[in-house]
Design an enzyme around this catalytic site. Sequence first.
Site, PDB file in Angstrom:
ATOM      1  N   SER A 203       6.538   4.557  12.903  1.00 56.50           N
ATOM      2  CA  SER A 203       5.125   4.754  13.213  1.00 56.50           C
ATOM      3  C   SER A 203       4.941   5.568  14.471  1.00 56.50           C
ATOM      4  O   SER A 203       5.747   5.484  15.410  1.00 56.50           O
ATOM      5  CB  SER A 203       4.490   3.373  13.399  1.00 56.50           C
ATOM      6  OG  SER A 203       3.236   3.490  14.007  1.00 56.50           O
TER       7      SER A 203
ATOM      8  N   LYS B 197       9.247  -1.603  15.558  1.00 57.84           N
ATOM      9  CA  LYS B 197       9.451  -0.244  15.013  1.00 57.84           C
ATOM     10  C   LYS B 197      10.490   0.490  15.863  1.00 57.84           C
ATOM     11  O   LYS B 197      11.380   1.160  15.334  1.00 57.84           O
ATOM     12  CB  LYS B 197       8.129   0.534  14.987  1.00 57.84           C
ATOM     13  CG  LYS B 197       7.134   0.032  13.946  1.00 57.84           C
ATOM     14  CD  LYS B 197       7.634   0.234  12.526  1.00 57.84           C
ATOM     15  CE  LYS B 197       6.701  -0.311  11.478  1.00 57.84           C
ATOM     16  NZ  LYS B 197       7.323  -0.453  10.148  1.00 57.84           N
TER      17      LYS B 197
ATOM     18  N   TYR C 193       0.829  -1.224   0.000  1.00 56.99           N
ATOM     19  CA  TYR C 193       0.000   0.000   0.000  1.00 56.99           C
ATOM     20  C   TYR C 193       0.856   1.264   0.000  1.00 56.99           C
ATOM     21  O   TYR C 193       0.787   2.080  -0.919  1.00 56.99           O
ATOM     22  CB  TYR C 193      -0.932  -0.045   1.218  1.00 56.99           C
ATOM     23  CG  TYR C 193      -1.721   1.203   1.504  1.00 56.99           C
ATOM     24  CD1 TYR C 193      -2.418   1.873   0.489  1.00 56.99           C
ATOM     25  CD2 TYR C 193      -1.803   1.715   2.809  1.00 56.99           C
ATOM     26  CE1 TYR C 193      -3.175   3.009   0.768  1.00 56.99           C
ATOM     27  CE2 TYR C 193      -2.559   2.840   3.093  1.00 56.99           C
ATOM     28  CZ  TYR C 193      -3.237   3.489   2.073  1.00 56.99           C
ATOM     29  OH  TYR C 193      -3.983   4.607   2.364  1.00 56.99           O
TER      30      TYR C 193
ATOM     31  N   ASN D  74      -7.979  -2.011  10.026  1.00 61.92           N
ATOM     32  CA  ASN D  74      -7.952  -0.547  10.063  1.00 61.92           C
ATOM     33  C   ASN D  74      -9.313   0.055   9.724  1.00 61.92           C
ATOM     34  O   ASN D  74     -10.138  -0.561   9.057  1.00 61.92           O
ATOM     35  CB  ASN D  74      -6.879  -0.007   9.104  1.00 61.92           C
ATOM     36  CG  ASN D  74      -5.487  -0.408   9.547  1.00 61.92           C
ATOM     37  OD1 ASN D  74      -4.817  -1.182   8.885  1.00 61.92           O
ATOM     38  ND2 ASN D  74      -5.069   0.087  10.695  1.00 61.92           N
TER      39      ASN D  74
ATOM     40  N   TYR E 273       4.812  -5.856  17.359  1.00 60.36           N
ATOM     41  CA  TYR E 273       4.897  -5.029  16.147  1.00 60.36           C
ATOM     42  C   TYR E 273       5.481  -3.658  16.483  1.00 60.36           C
ATOM     43  O   TYR E 273       6.438  -3.192  15.865  1.00 60.36           O
ATOM     44  CB  TYR E 273       3.506  -4.875  15.514  1.00 60.36           C
ATOM     45  CG  TYR E 273       3.420  -3.710  14.570  1.00 60.36           C
ATOM     46  CD1 TYR E 273       3.955  -3.797  13.281  1.00 60.36           C
ATOM     47  CD2 TYR E 273       2.860  -2.487  14.973  1.00 60.36           C
ATOM     48  CE1 TYR E 273       3.915  -2.704  12.426  1.00 60.36           C
ATOM     49  CE2 TYR E 273       2.819  -1.400  14.129  1.00 60.36           C
ATOM     50  CZ  TYR E 273       3.340  -1.511  12.858  1.00 60.36           C
ATOM     51  OH  TYR E 273       3.314  -0.426  12.023  1.00 60.36           O
TER      52      TYR E 273
ATOM     53  N   PRO F 141      -8.879  -3.431  22.828  1.00 58.34           N
ATOM     54  CA  PRO F 141      -7.716  -3.424  23.724  1.00 58.34           C
ATOM     55  C   PRO F 141      -6.482  -2.865  22.999  1.00 58.34           C
ATOM     56  O   PRO F 141      -6.247  -3.172  21.835  1.00 58.34           O
ATOM     57  CB  PRO F 141      -7.502  -4.908  24.061  1.00 58.34           C
ATOM     58  CG  PRO F 141      -8.791  -5.579  23.736  1.00 58.34           C
ATOM     59  CD  PRO F 141      -9.445  -4.780  22.661  1.00 58.34           C
TER      60      PRO F 141
ATOM     61  N   LYS G 148       2.782  -6.191   9.621  1.00 59.09           N
ATOM     62  CA  LYS G 148       2.211  -4.988  10.244  1.00 59.09           C
ATOM     63  C   LYS G 148       0.916  -5.185  11.022  1.00 59.09           C
ATOM     64  O   LYS G 148       0.277  -4.205  11.400  1.00 59.09           O
ATOM     65  CB  LYS G 148       1.994  -3.927   9.162  1.00 59.09           C
ATOM     66  CG  LYS G 148       1.035  -4.374   8.066  1.00 59.09           C
ATOM     67  CD  LYS G 148       0.676  -3.236   7.135  1.00 59.09           C
ATOM     68  CE  LYS G 148      -0.409  -3.682   6.177  1.00 59.09           C
ATOM     69  NZ  LYS G 148      -0.854  -2.640   5.264  1.00 59.09           N
TER      70      LYS G 148
ATOM     71  N   THR H 229       3.077   4.856  16.611  1.00 63.92           N
ATOM     72  CA  THR H 229       2.854   3.898  17.691  1.00 63.92           C
ATOM     73  C   THR H 229       3.995   3.953  18.719  1.00 63.92           C
ATOM     74  O   THR H 229       3.799   3.600  19.881  1.00 63.92           O
ATOM     75  CB  THR H 229       2.691   2.467  17.120  1.00 63.92           C
ATOM     76  OG1 THR H 229       2.374   1.590  18.185  1.00 63.92           O
ATOM     77  CG2 THR H 229       3.941   1.941  16.471  1.00 63.92           C
TER      78      THR H 229
ATOM     79  N   ASP I 172      12.913 -12.242  -0.655  1.00 62.34           N
ATOM     80  CA  ASP I 172      12.633 -12.066   0.760  1.00 62.34           C
ATOM     81  C   ASP I 172      13.815 -11.355   1.417  1.00 62.34           C
ATOM     82  O   ASP I 172      14.954 -11.823   1.303  1.00 62.34           O
ATOM     83  CB  ASP I 172      12.416 -13.448   1.401  1.00 62.34           C
ATOM     84  CG  ASP I 172      11.788 -13.335   2.777  1.00 62.34           C
ATOM     85  OD1 ASP I 172      12.072 -12.329   3.472  1.00 62.34           O
ATOM     86  OD2 ASP I 172      11.014 -14.234   3.134  1.00 62.34           O
TER      87      ASP I 172
END
Length: 341
Positions: free
Chosen positions: A127, A156, A13, A202, A152, A299, A87, A129, A61
Amino acid sequence: MKKRILVSGGAGYIGSHVSVELIEAGYEVVVADNMSNCDTTGIEGVRKITGRTDIPLVEMDFCDAAAVERLFDDYPIDAVIHFAAFKAVGESVAEPIKYYRNNLTSFLNVLDAARNHGGCDVLFSSSATVYGEAEQLPVTERSPRLPATSPYGNTKQICEDMLRDVTASDPSIRGIALRYFNPIGAHPSALIGELPRGVPNNLIPYITQTAIGKRACLSIFGNDYPTEDGTCLRDYIDIVDLAQAHVAAVTRMLEGRMKEGYEIFNIGTGRPVSVSELVTEFERVNGLKLNYRFAERRPGDVTAIWADTALANEELGWRAKRTLAETLASAWAWEKHLAGE
Ligand code: UDP
């Protein structure tokens, strides 16, 4: 000679939108992807939008160190933008080993190959996050990183630290981490966009899939948060605006305009929008009614997060331009394109 940018995870994306903007800014692009979470729609869209049918797609990969070395042997690379990663937050909690192995190994291999090939500039896709439930809003790049609440999120943080340490040890490698807020929307051509597999996690793909009839009803997770309307606040950044931030950051690195060997920028709009507001705006812009209900909190969700974008505005000479209305129209156009309408 045009500079060549390696886009790892470039068929996905964000990577596909970034590839388009890089090409339109005059860069050569090599897309490399293991296609584990996408099909060829993204790369085909990039070729169609740019008219560049020769954009290479290397299927490989990034956990395979020898394959990454070969890639750097085959193409002279001036900069890497590293997207290749898993992700899904929930999946990372259930399968931490898979996440740590994939997300850390692939980035290590990129850094190692960059070093082994005389160095290059590295842009890491990080991110918001990393800020967790921030005490002060909006968050600046100096706001503290809080302990990650998922493997995850932790990958990051660790990848940011890997880039910081490698750039500190080796002047031939410079790095920028872009901390994305909530990327949404699609290219105005509606030829590329988000393609979630299975039930979307999302908000925006869930909204568009509900609007088109693929899902019965959107659940808004929580309406008892301490915000004006009780729903969470996020900073939704248009995907094309976000992609253009990558062009600005890569150009800054390649032109030697960095102030430090490692820099961090928030990439957002600076404007908080609640889930309810977003739903209402989606309905208004696209002239439809969405089936939704209020549900339990999810959560791990933070109440509110949005960006202070001053540093990106000043240093990258970049700012988010598209309105939320345009972005939500583009998301809907993409969903209709997928449905063949
Ligand atoms: N959200 C929601 N319903 C959904 C998906 C998300 O109400 O089906 C809310 C979620 O609680 C959060 C916001 O939408 O407040 C954005 O969630 P998303 O998963 O898109 O991004 P996040 O901010 O978690 O990275």
